[in-house]
Enzyme design. Sequence first.
Site, mmCIF file in Angstrom:
data_model
loop_
_atom_site.group_PDB
_atom_site.id
_atom_site.type_symbol
_atom_site.label_atom_id
_atom_site.label_comp_id
_atom_site.label_asym_id
_atom_site.label_seq_id
_atom_site.Cartn_x
_atom_site.Cartn_y
_atom_site.Cartn_z
ATOM 1 N N ARG A 55 0.851 -1.194 0.000
ATOM 2 C CA ARG A 55 0.000 0.000 0.000
ATOM 3 C C ARG A 55 0.879 1.234 0.000
ATOM 4 O O ARG A 55 1.896 1.250 0.713
ATOM 5 C CB ARG A 55 -0.862 0.063 1.273
ATOM 6 C CG ARG A 55 -1.851 -1.033 1.451
ATOM 7 C CD ARG A 55 -2.213 -1.177 2.920
ATOM 8 N NE ARG A 55 -1.059 -1.505 3.747
ATOM 9 C CZ ARG A 55 -1.007 -1.409 5.074
ATOM 10 N NH1 ARG A 55 -2.048 -0.954 5.744
ATOM 11 N NH2 ARG A 55 0.075 -1.741 5.746
ATOM 12 N N GLY A 82 -17.296 6.973 3.340
ATOM 13 C CA GLY A 82 -16.936 8.367 3.054
ATOM 14 C C GLY A 82 -16.832 8.583 1.564
ATOM 15 O O GLY A 82 -17.669 8.082 0.798
ATOM 16 N N CYS A 91 -4.572 2.434 -8.328
ATOM 17 C CA CYS A 91 -4.738 0.972 -8.367
ATOM 18 C C CYS A 91 -6.197 0.523 -8.370
ATOM 19 O O CYS A 91 -6.675 -0.008 -9.368
ATOM 20 C CB CYS A 91 -4.002 0.344 -7.191
ATOM 21 S SG CYS A 91 -2.262 0.767 -7.191
HETATM 22 C C1 UGA Z 1 -4.143 -0.794 -2.876
HETATM 23 C C2 UGA Z 1 -4.170 -2.111 -2.083
HETATM 24 O O1 UGA Z 1 -4.637 -1.870 -0.757
HETATM 25 C C3 UGA Z 1 -2.784 -2.745 -2.032
HETATM 26 O O2 UGA Z 1 -2.847 -4.001 -1.379
HETATM 27 C C4 UGA Z 1 -2.281 -2.925 -3.475
HETATM 28 O O3 UGA Z 1 -0.968 -3.471 -3.502
HETATM 29 C C5 UGA Z 1 -2.258 -1.572 -4.171
HETATM 30 O O4 UGA Z 1 -3.599 -1.022 -4.180
HETATM 31 C C6 UGA Z 1 -1.800 -1.785 -5.580
HETATM 32 O O5 UGA Z 1 -2.505 -2.452 -6.353
HETATM 33 O O6 UGA Z 1 -0.674 -1.375 -5.918
HETATM 34 P P1 UGA Z 1 -3.379 1.723 -2.281
HETATM 35 O O7 UGA Z 1 -3.929 2.087 -3.627
HETATM 36 O O8 UGA Z 1 -2.040 2.210 -1.870
HETATM 37 O O9 UGA Z 1 -3.312 0.103 -2.147
HETATM 38 O O10 UGA Z 1 -4.410 2.255 -1.224
HETATM 39 P P2 UGA Z 1 -5.470 1.653 -0.174
HETATM 40 O O11 UGA Z 1 -4.928 1.794 1.179
HETATM 41 O O12 UGA Z 1 -5.947 0.317 -0.614
HETATM 42 O O13 UGA Z 1 -6.658 2.706 -0.357
HETATM 43 C C7 UGA Z 1 -7.318 2.841 -1.603
HETATM 44 C C8 UGA Z 1 -8.435 3.858 -1.534
HETATM 45 O O14 UGA Z 1 -9.511 3.349 -0.755
HETATM 46 C C9 UGA Z 1 -8.054 5.192 -0.893
HETATM 47 O O15 UGA Z 1 -8.599 6.240 -1.682
HETATM 48 C C10 UGA Z 1 -8.690 5.151 0.478
HETATM 49 O O16 UGA Z 1 -9.030 6.418 0.954
HETATM 50 C C11 UGA Z 1 -9.942 4.331 0.182
HETATM 51 N N1 UGA Z 1 -10.500 3.634 1.360
HETATM 52 C C12 UGA Z 1 -9.750 2.685 2.007
HETATM 53 C C13 UGA Z 1 -11.769 3.937 1.793
HETATM 54 O O17 UGA Z 1 -12.463 4.791 1.212
HETATM 55 N N2 UGA Z 1 -12.269 3.285 2.899
HETATM 56 C C14 UGA Z 1 -11.564 2.341 3.554
HETATM 57 O O18 UGA Z 1 -12.076 1.775 4.535
HETATM 58 C C15 UGA Z 1 -10.270 2.038 3.103
#
Ligand code: UGA
Length: 445
Positions: free
Chosen positions: A155, A263, A270
């Site tokens: 992440r 939210g 990704c």
């Molecule tokens: C995501 C995956 O979590 C990783 O495991 C993966 O390796 C990566 O994509 C990738 O394919 O390279 P990332 O894009 O860094 O990672 O971010 P996340 O932490 O997954 O969050 C993604 C989005 O979801 C963000 O905009 C975050 O704000 C949102 N989110 C996350 C929510 O709206 N609610 C949540 O409960 C969690």
Amino acid sequence: MRMTVFGVGYLGATHAACMAELGHEVLGVDVDETKIERLRRGEVPFYEPGLPEILMQHVNSGRLRFTMDYGEAAEFADLHFIGVGTPQRKGEFAADTSYVKDVIARLSPLLSADAVVVGKSTVPVGTASSLQEIADSHAPDGVRVEVVWNPEFLREGFAVADTLTPDRIVIGLADGEGSQGFARVALEKAYAPILASNPCPVVVTDLATAELVKVAANAFLATKISFINAVSEVCEASGADVTVLADAIGMDPRIGRRFLNAGLGFGGGCLPKDIRAFMARAGELGADEAMAFLREVDSINMRRRERMVEVTVEACAGTLIGKSIAVLGAAFKPHSDDVRDSPALHVAGMLSLKGASAVVHDPQALGNARALFPTLAYADTALAACEGADVVLVATEWPEFIELDPLAVTEVARGRVLLDGRNCMPAERWRAAGWKYRALGRGAF
Ligand code: UGA
């Protein structure tokens, strides 16, 4: 061990530095001269906590070097990782795999000994076997190139920890789990220091399964977020509180509380593109109905951004014209400077197009935000963004926004309305300071 990493963006630069941290000799390769120059100086071209320290340490020790020369890379090692991007194709859902293909087509003819190419990029299922065909047709006679897949689950914001202490390591091999060949041995040796200090499961499987594990994981995470956001719409309509609901259902270990934060939804480089590419690939394989629900996951997600704008219009008594809105957050999530498909910037852009003056602040992403949306107004601090604001809208849950002192904001803002796009702000503290508080999925003011 000696190894190369092709593509030194968020994924590749982190992988290269972490492999050096594990004790390997690493050569990072990219076609972007500016990026290579900066990395050679030990500078990380993006914000990723913890990465600058290990990059600088291993650039200084000489264990980590960078080049644009494919010939040098081919000579340097027989283990080559690929971490180049697979963006969404313009005007289509499918992923553009041309950068991965280019690396194989350019590298293979330069190899003088048998080599393993390890794909880490997120690709549509079937890509690895088509890359094997490219390698077979481009490698010199007598040289065997084996393409394997080793998807990355890091992440942004936690990239170093996720690489050095992963939940699992997935390895896809053409011969499947029974293979004991050079590729498997090389990868297990490369990751041996991780397994020795922080043991985690190693899943060895075939190429197609390994490719699909990655897209399925991201599709599941996106679905989980959109599920809670869909429930959040019903909470708004019925006066229920989605945060309490998420806590309560998350207490069931079969459900789990993580990724149930309602939210503004998901953005970034990704999740959005991966669910679209998954739908496109399923369609090509004749399984389009199976993934049709992801279209709904995508629309629920996009609807949250529009709902945020509607709520802002309501807070401004029906019109945004002449109103000033402080938008706190530009990155797609905290601890990152990435603004690709950022819900925060999307909302700021829509508010501005509807006549508001949107003033954006982000602790790390201001440079990237300015480059992408030069027409928005930007402020160097959260308080400066709030100056004269009729509404303060929190769009990315950075700790410094959560910790903002409502009394300090009261002194500079014009209005007293806080809109919480991430259900992250301490509502009672703001209400006690005389503010109206409203969040997505938690009823009216
Ligand atoms: C995501 C995956 O979590 C990783 O495991 C993966 O390796 C990566 O994509 C990738 O394919 O390279 P990332 O894009 O860094 O990672 O971010 P996340 O932490 O997954 O969050 C993604 C989005 O979801 C963000 O905009 C975050 O704000 C949102 N989110 C996350 C929510 O709206 N609610 C949540 O409960 C969690």
